[in-house]
Design a protein around this motif. Structure first.
Motif, PDB file in Angstrom:
ATOM      1  N   MET A  35      -8.846 -23.316  42.209  1.00  0.00           N
ATOM      2  CA  MET A  35      -8.608 -22.858  43.563  1.00  0.00           C
ATOM      3  C   MET A  35      -9.443 -21.611  43.830  1.00  0.00           C
ATOM      4  N   ASP A  36     -10.199 -21.599  44.956  1.00  0.00           N
ATOM      5  CA  ASP A  36     -11.035 -20.450  45.234  1.00  0.00           C
ATOM      6  C   ASP A  36     -10.225 -19.362  45.929  1.00  0.00           C
ATOM      7  N   SER A  37     -10.893 -18.201  46.149  1.00  0.00           N
ATOM      8  CA  SER A  37     -10.182 -17.065  46.713  1.00  0.00           C
ATOM      9  C   SER A  37      -9.686 -17.345  48.117  1.00  0.00           C
ATOM     10  N   HIS A  38     -10.456 -18.130  48.874  1.00  0.00           N
ATOM     11  CA  HIS A  38     -10.026 -18.464  50.235  1.00  0.00           C
ATOM     12  C   HIS A  38      -8.708 -19.219  50.211  1.00  0.00           C
ATOM     13  N   GLU A  39      -8.611 -20.187  49.301  1.00  0.00           N
ATOM     14  CA  GLU A  39      -7.382 -20.965  49.209  1.00  0.00           C
ATOM     15  C   GLU A  39      -6.221 -20.096  48.776  1.00  0.00           C
ATOM     16  N   GLU A  40      -6.465 -19.174  47.856  1.00  0.00           N
ATOM     17  CA  GLU A  40      -5.403 -18.280  47.410  1.00  0.00           C
ATOM     18  C   GLU A  40      -4.859 -17.468  48.578  1.00  0.00           C
ATOM     19  N   GLN A  41      -5.752 -17.017  49.473  1.00  0.00           N
ATOM     20  CA  GLN A  41      -5.326 -16.220  50.607  1.00  0.00           C
ATOM     21  C   GLN A  41      -4.479 -17.033  51.574  1.00  0.00           C
ATOM     22  N   CYS A  42      -4.692 -18.351  51.618  1.00  0.00           N
ATOM     23  CA  CYS A  42      -3.953 -19.210  52.534  1.00  0.00           C
ATOM     24  C   CYS A  42      -2.535 -19.502  52.033  1.00  0.00           C
ATOM     25  N   LEU A  43      -2.282 -19.281  50.761  1.00  0.00           N
ATOM     26  CA  LEU A  43      -0.998 -19.624  50.181  1.00  0.00           C
ATOM     27  C   LEU A  43       0.007 -18.484  50.332  1.00  0.00           C
ATOM     28  N   PRO A  44       1.030 -18.653  51.166  1.00  0.00           N
ATOM     29  CA  PRO A  44       2.086 -17.648  51.217  1.00  0.00           C
ATOM     30  C   PRO A  44       3.034 -17.848  50.032  1.00  0.00           C
ATOM     31  N   ILE A  45       2.944 -16.976  49.036  1.00  0.00           N
ATOM     32  CA  ILE A  45       3.772 -17.095  47.830  1.00  0.00           C
ATOM     33  C   ILE A  45       4.867 -16.036  47.901  1.00  0.00           C
ATOM     34  N   LEU A  46       6.117 -16.475  47.960  1.00  0.00           N
ATOM     35  CA  LEU A  46       7.248 -15.579  48.143  1.00  0.00           C
ATOM     36  C   LEU A  46       8.118 -15.562  46.894  1.00  0.00           C
ATOM     37  N   ASP A  47       8.575 -14.373  46.519  1.00  0.00           N
ATOM     38  CA  ASP A  47       9.334 -14.182  45.285  1.00  0.00           C
ATOM     39  C   ASP A  47      10.814 -14.475  45.521  1.00  0.00           C
ATOM     40  N   PHE A  48      11.277 -15.591  44.950  1.00  0.00           N
ATOM     41  CA  PHE A  48      12.677 -15.995  45.062  1.00  0.00           C
ATOM     42  C   PHE A  48      13.409 -15.806  43.727  1.00  0.00           C
ATOM     43  N   SER A  49      12.987 -14.858  42.926  1.00  0.00           N
ATOM     44  CA  SER A  49      13.666 -14.594  41.661  1.00  0.00           C
ATOM     45  C   SER A  49      15.138 -14.274  41.922  1.00  0.00           C
ATOM     46  N   ARG A  50      16.009 -14.904  41.161  1.00  0.00           N
ATOM     47  CA  ARG A  50      17.445 -14.752  41.405  1.00  0.00           C
ATOM     48  C   ARG A  50      17.906 -13.302  41.350  1.00  0.00           C
ATOM     49  N   ASP A  51      17.364 -12.532  40.409  1.00  0.00           N
ATOM     50  CA  ASP A  51      17.830 -11.159  40.239  1.00  0.00           C
ATOM     51  C   ASP A  51      17.355 -10.230  41.356  1.00  0.00           C
ATOM     52  N   LYS A  52      16.378 -10.657  42.134  1.00  0.00           N
ATOM     53  CA  LYS A  52      15.850  -9.820  43.216  1.00  0.00           C
ATOM     54  C   LYS A  52      16.443 -10.156  44.580  1.00  0.00           C
ATOM     55  N   LEU A  53      16.907 -11.394  44.734  1.00  0.00           N
ATOM     56  CA  LEU A  53      17.391 -11.818  46.043  1.00  0.00           C
ATOM     57  C   LEU A  53      18.841 -11.402  46.250  1.00  0.00           C
ATOM     58  N   VAL A  54      19.038 -10.133  46.545  1.00  0.00           N
ATOM     59  CA  VAL A  54      20.366  -9.577  46.823  1.00  0.00           C
ATOM     60  C   VAL A  54      20.447  -9.301  48.315  1.00  0.00           C
TER      61      VAL A  54
END
Length: 320
Positions: free
Chosen positions: A1-20
């Motif tokens: 995956m190139d840098s352009h594609e990486e920028q298009c991907l909204p990656i959200l952190d759903f780690s259980r210990d953080k989602l309070v």
């Protein structure tokens, strides 16, 4: 995956210990979920609710399942569109297979599925599929809680109602490239008829997602990354604020791609909440039975031999 594609991907952190609830991380993630869904209908969740051990057991079980004789696999029947056994064969060469467990969050449904394929039962695979489905339902319901909150709705009321009225389908899929070595482009671009979909897979690439600018982005697989997609049910519920996501699979690898699709469906009638109807957003869709949409899709597909981008509008759209 190139840098352009990486920028298009909204990656959200759903780690259980953080989602309070109420924390800055929750609020930021909640707002980003709504933004991603409204702008392009999908995002990638970094989620630690499925251990590597559980994922590996499930993938191993799927390989064992696909090694079963065809006459066993076709017993996975379901009258609902795309719920039971399906396959695609080109020139006597099978390039796709999939089986489904309806109501997968119910242990008995997983037991019945395993009993169907293995007369003596398969308790390890039963437990694995049920545990996986339970984790996916947690992710699905967390996303919906965030949407309720973001739209200023009574989160507790709507979350309880949504949970009670939702059924989940777990589909286990395999893809391979064509026998002549060409990339398999037989899996055409489509939107899901579900309310929401969550996709997960092994290490073999192939999934492509459409961005808000009309570009196709390849998804780089990871054991802890899950693609969350909007389906037609969510489009109707949100009163067109969230569009169903276009996606497809293009296979060019020599290895088999094993994929898991987790789909939510409303058990009854989908209605647009009154909170999402105003002067700027007049009502777009009449209330409809979700399973009725599946039946309509199947009859429409059979009669015209093709799908329609306007399927939801044709089925239940409100004329201006």
């Amino acid at each position: 995956m190139d840098s352009h594609e990486e920028q298009c991907l909204p990656i959200l952190d759903f780690s259980r210990d953080k989602l309070v609830r109420g924390t800055s991380h929750w609020i930021t993630t909640r707002d980003n979920v709504r933004r991603a869904m409204e702008e392009q209908g999908w995002f990638v969740a970094e989620f630690n609710g499925v251990s590597c051990d559980l994922r590996d057991k499930l993938l191993a079980g799927m390989k064992e399942m696909y090694d079963l004789p065809d006459q066993i696999k076709i017993k996975n029947e379901n009258h609902k569109a795309s719920h039971g056994y399906m396959s695609m064969v080109v020139d006597d060469y099978r390039i796709h297979e999939s089986l489904g467990i309806d109501f997968a969050t119910e242990l008995q449904a997983c037991k019945d599925f395993c009993k169907l394929l293995w007369p003596q039962g398969n308790d390890p695979f039963c437990q694995t599929t049920h545990m996986y489905a339970t984790a996916m339902a947690e992710l699905d319901q967390t996303v919906m809680r965030m949407l309720f909150e973001s739209y200023g709705m009574d989160e507790k009321k709507h979350s309880a109602s949504h949970s009670e009225s939702t059924r989940y389908l777990l589909r286990m899929l395999s893809y391979r490239r064509q026998q002549n070595g060409e990339a398999n482009t037989g899996f055409v671009s489509h939107t899901d008829k579900s309310f929401m979909s969550i996709l997960h897979q092994n290490h073999v690439g192939g999934l492509q997602l459409k961005t808000m600018t009309g570009q196709w982005v390849g998804f780089n697989p990871s054991p802890t990354r899950f693609v969350v997609l909007s389906g037609m049910g969510l489009t109707a519920w949100s009163n067109d604020r969230i569009k169903a996501c276009y996606h497809k699979v293009v296979m060019s690898a020599d290895e088999i791609r094993y994929s898991l699709g987790f789909f939510s469906f409303h058990k009854g009638t989908i209605r647009t909440p009154e909170e999402l109807v105003d002067d700027q957003h007049p009502l777009r869709y009449s209330p409809f039975e979700h399973d009725g949409l599946l039946r309509f899709y199947e009859s429409y597909l059979n009669s015209l031999k093709k799908s329609s981008e306007d399927l939801l509008q044709i089925y239940c759209g409100v004329n201006p």
